[in-house]
Motif scaffolding. Structure first.
Motif, PDB file in Angstrom:
ATOM      1  N   UNK A 181      65.546  14.237   4.190  1.00  0.00           N
ATOM      2  CA  UNK A 181      64.900  13.006   4.632  1.00  0.00           C
ATOM      3  C   UNK A 181      64.656  12.122   3.413  1.00  0.00           C
ATOM      4  N   UNK A 182      65.248  10.905   3.348  1.00  0.00           N
ATOM      5  CA  UNK A 182      64.997  10.019   2.204  1.00  0.00           C
ATOM      6  C   UNK A 182      63.603   9.403   2.303  1.00  0.00           C
ATOM      7  N   UNK A 183      62.877   9.408   1.198  1.00  0.00           N
ATOM      8  CA  UNK A 183      61.519   8.867   1.159  1.00  0.00           C
ATOM      9  C   UNK A 183      61.402   7.884   0.003  1.00  0.00           C
ATOM     10  N   UNK A 199      60.922   7.667  -5.367  1.00  0.00           N
ATOM     11  CA  UNK A 199      62.124   7.754  -4.532  1.00  0.00           C
ATOM     12  C   UNK A 199      62.628   9.192  -4.603  1.00  0.00           C
ATOM     13  N   UNK A 200      62.678   9.856  -3.467  1.00  0.00           N
ATOM     14  CA  UNK A 200      63.167  11.238  -3.481  1.00  0.00           C
ATOM     15  C   UNK A 200      63.658  11.634  -2.096  1.00  0.00           C
ATOM     16  N   UNK A 201      64.398  12.732  -2.063  1.00  0.00           N
ATOM     17  CA  UNK A 201      64.847  13.329  -0.806  1.00  0.00           C
ATOM     18  C   UNK A 201      64.027  14.581  -0.540  1.00  0.00           C
ATOM     19  N   UNK A 202      63.704  14.787   0.724  1.00  0.00           N
ATOM     20  CA  UNK A 202      62.862  15.921   1.107  1.00  0.00           C
ATOM     21  C   UNK A 202      63.557  16.767   2.165  1.00  0.00           C
ATOM     22  N   UNK A 203      63.534  18.084   1.934  1.00  0.00           N
ATOM     23  CA  UNK A 203      63.939  19.052   2.940  1.00  0.00           C
ATOM     24  C   UNK A 203      62.679  19.696   3.489  1.00  0.00           C
ATOM     25  N   UNK A 204      62.582  19.789   4.817  1.00  0.00           N
ATOM     26  CA  UNK A 204      61.332  20.240   5.436  1.00  0.00           C
ATOM     27  C   UNK A 204      61.557  21.421   6.374  1.00  0.00           C
ATOM     28  N   UNK A 205      60.502  22.233   6.497  1.00  0.00           N
ATOM     29  CA  UNK A 205      60.487  23.301   7.501  1.00  0.00           C
ATOM     30  C   UNK A 205      59.042  23.646   7.809  1.00  0.00           C
ATOM     31  N   UNK A 206      58.851  24.430   8.859  1.00  0.00           N
ATOM     32  CA  UNK A 206      57.524  24.921   9.246  1.00  0.00           C
ATOM     33  C   UNK A 206      57.606  26.441   9.312  1.00  0.00           C
ATOM     34  N   UNK A 207      56.710  27.116   8.566  1.00  0.00           N
ATOM     35  CA  UNK A 207      56.768  28.575   8.447  1.00  0.00           C
ATOM     36  C   UNK A 207      55.534  29.187   9.084  1.00  0.00           C
ATOM     37  N   UNK A 208      55.749  30.183   9.938  1.00  0.00           N
ATOM     38  CA  UNK A 208      54.651  30.941  10.553  1.00  0.00           C
ATOM     39  C   UNK A 208      54.361  32.169   9.698  1.00  0.00           C
ATOM     40  N   UNK A 209      53.100  32.335   9.292  1.00  0.00           N
ATOM     41  CA  UNK A 209      52.696  33.475   8.485  1.00  0.00           C
ATOM     42  C   UNK A 209      52.145  34.598   9.363  1.00  0.00           C
ATOM     43  N   UNK A 210      52.068  35.789   8.788  1.00  0.00           N
ATOM     44  CA  UNK A 210      51.659  36.961   9.552  1.00  0.00           C
ATOM     45  C   UNK A 210      50.245  36.833  10.103  1.00  0.00           C
ATOM     46  N   UNK A 211      49.375  36.075   9.433  1.00  0.00           N
ATOM     47  CA  UNK A 211      47.987  35.948   9.897  1.00  0.00           C
ATOM     48  C   UNK A 211      47.823  34.854  10.947  1.00  0.00           C
ATOM     49  N   UNK A 212      48.935  34.238  11.374  1.00  0.00           N
ATOM     50  CA  UNK A 212      48.882  33.169  12.368  1.00  0.00           C
ATOM     51  C   UNK A 212      48.837  31.775  11.776  1.00  0.00           C
ATOM     52  N   UNK A 213      48.688  31.668  10.466  1.00  0.00           N
ATOM     53  CA  UNK A 213      48.670  30.351   9.831  1.00  0.00           C
ATOM     54  C   UNK A 213      50.064  29.732   9.870  1.00  0.00           C
TER      55      UNK A 213
END
Length: 489
Positions: free
Chosen positions: A34-36, A122-136
């Motif tokens: 994603x360009x920002x 000015x930068x490019x971003x790679x994103x994700x959403x991570x589920x942790x073992x404690x539910x966070x």
């Protein structure tokens, strides 16, 4: 409240970037970048900055988002601060878009300010959403680009772990795993902070701008107070690891070792509050890292001794000095593994503080008296080099704990005791250095390289010649220690 851990990428090579991108814990997959493009605004006289407010408008793909950040704290790479985001139609300046009551109240004095761009990113971003073992849930951002300010440019290469839901400890635990595997270190400086420095709007030396830690209170619960102190020292050590990576100097290395020594001494002091030995793994990891670095410490100390001796005797400095520094620099810093240990310790203490049914004064004074008795008994029983080395470690640990607990006795003078302990630590260190010189330079002193052999033999002889004087000096200060007043009575 935004809570994120910022990790700087230490290796800018394409191979390192690919390794980070492919790491399974980040779960980046094949999502396109994603360009920002962000514009940061303030008045000509820095009114928002003085009020500890940051205002930016950022293009995120096809949208513009206005962001207001208020004063928070940044320690050890973990950033915590209030944040408000509003989707807007363009990059046009408009503080009135923040309609939240708290944000509006903060901005009310500044609505008529004439604002201008002070820096941009000015930068490019790679994103994700991570589920942790404690539910966070943790939002991952992998950023690559640049900061632009005052006609200057500075690269952006970092991983951000932002807490979406759950416990802040989950962010630290994930950061620890990543630092252990990848060329990463926690970074306490935001893109805005770096940009302000690049623009010349804040001092280049920002050490005086660090957050001050709250003082210890003698009637606090011992477990709560000492947990907070351990977290503070973990944060300090993490920040100094970052500074050492940036400078890689004898000075930054020495400062990092001092802080780690203090942290390890405090961890030992708290063992009675850690009934389940939850912190045992962190203690072992910190000890392992510390002992790994002894080779570098030894050779840097010998290089310092040699420079002084060679100058005083008119001997050529270069051959032995160069050899010693090559040996020192051959020791890998393993700063990522070190940061992993401090982040884990920090997370453990956030998950559950140490337990005590005593207040801090009672616990501290009881255990300091016990350490005092053990120290005196060990000093009276010294007969061998090994027992003297153990005594030296006891002196250091006791001194660092007393320093860490200094807030406990604001009305009593502990300067005399600390001055004597500091002298004993320095003298016993000099005795240790003579033994250490024999270990590291014995082979060199008998080598066929005449110049190196002569210099090494000269240095070993000098250190051993002064060793007997140091023992006499130690005995004198040891007697002073016996009679020195203790601030706890």
């Amino acid at each position: 409240m935004e809570q994120e851990l910022k990790l700087q990428i230490l290796d800018p090579s394409p191979a390192a970037w690919e390794k980070i991108y492919q790491h399974p814990l980040l779960a980046l997959g094949t999502t396109p970048p994603l360009p920002l493009h962000a514009l940061y605004y303030d008045s000509r006289d820095g009114a928002l900055q003085r009020a500890r407010l940051a205002y930016r408008v950022r293009r995120e793909g096809k949208e513009w988002v206005a962001t207001l950040k208020a004063e928070g704290q940044s320690t050890g790479g973990l950033h915590q601060r209030p944040e408000w985001n509003v989707t807007v139609s363009s990059s046009e300046v408009d503080l009135r878009v923040f309609t939240d009551a708290d944000a509006a109240a903060l901005l009310a004095p500044f609505l008529d300010l004439a604002l201008q761009v002070i820096l941009e990113t000015r930068f490019e971003r790679l994103e994700s959403r991570v589920d942790r073992a404690d539910g966070s849930q943790i939002l991952v951002a992998l950023d690559r680009g640049e900061i632009i300010a005052n006609g200057l440019r500075e690269p952006i290469l970092e991983v951000e772990l932002e807490l979406a839901t759950g416990e802040p400890a989950a962010v630290l635990e994930m950061g620890a795993e990543l630092c252990h595997d990848l060329p990463l270190l926690p970074d306490g400086e935001s893109k805005l902070f770096r940009g302000l420095r690049l623009a010349g709007l804040i001092p280049a030396d920002t050490s005086a701008m660090r957050d001050k830690t709250p003082p210890l209170r003698r009637h606090e619960n011992a477990g709560t107070a000492l947990s907070r102190l351990l977290i503070q020292q973990s944060q300090q050590a993490t920040g100094e690891a970052r500074q050492h990576w940036a400078a890689n100097s004898t000075k930054t290395f020495h400062q990092l070792r001092k802080t780690v020594r203090s942290l390890r001494a405090l961890l030992r002091f708290c063992r009675a509050l850690d009934a389940d030995n939850r912190l045992g793994g962190a203690r072992r990891e910190l000890a392992g890292w510390f002992h790994q670095q002894n080779i570098r410490r030894d050779h840097e100390v010998l290089a310092t001794y040699w420079e002084t001796l060679a100058t005083d005797t008119g001997t050529e400095v270069a051959p032995l000095q160069s050899w010693l520094m090559v040996q020192a620099e051959a020791t890998h810093a393993h700063l990522g593994q070190f940061a992993a240990a401090t982040l884990k310790l920090w997370a453990l203490l956030l998950r559950a503080a140490l337990y005590s049914d005593q207040d801090l004064q009672h616990y501290a004074e009881m255990h300091l008296r016990r350490q005092d008795r053990q120290l005196m008994a060990a000093g009276d029983a010294v007969k061998t080099a090994a027992s003297f080395h153990a005594l030296r470690i006891r002196i250091k640990n006791w001194r660092y704990v007393i320093l860490a607990l200094g807030d406990m006795w604001p009305s009593k003078d502990s300067k005399t005791l600390l001055k004597i302990l500091s002298a004993l630590q320095e003298i016993s260190g000099a005795i240790h250095d003579a033994d250490m010189a024999g270990q590291h330079l014995a082979g060199l002193a008998t080598s066929r390289k005449h110049g190196l052999a002569f210099s090494a033999g000269l240095l070993v002889g000098y250190l051993h010649a002064r060793e007997s004087r140091q023992h006499k000096k130690f005995s004198k200060y040891w007697e002073r220690l016996k009679d020195a007043p203790r601030p706890w009575g």
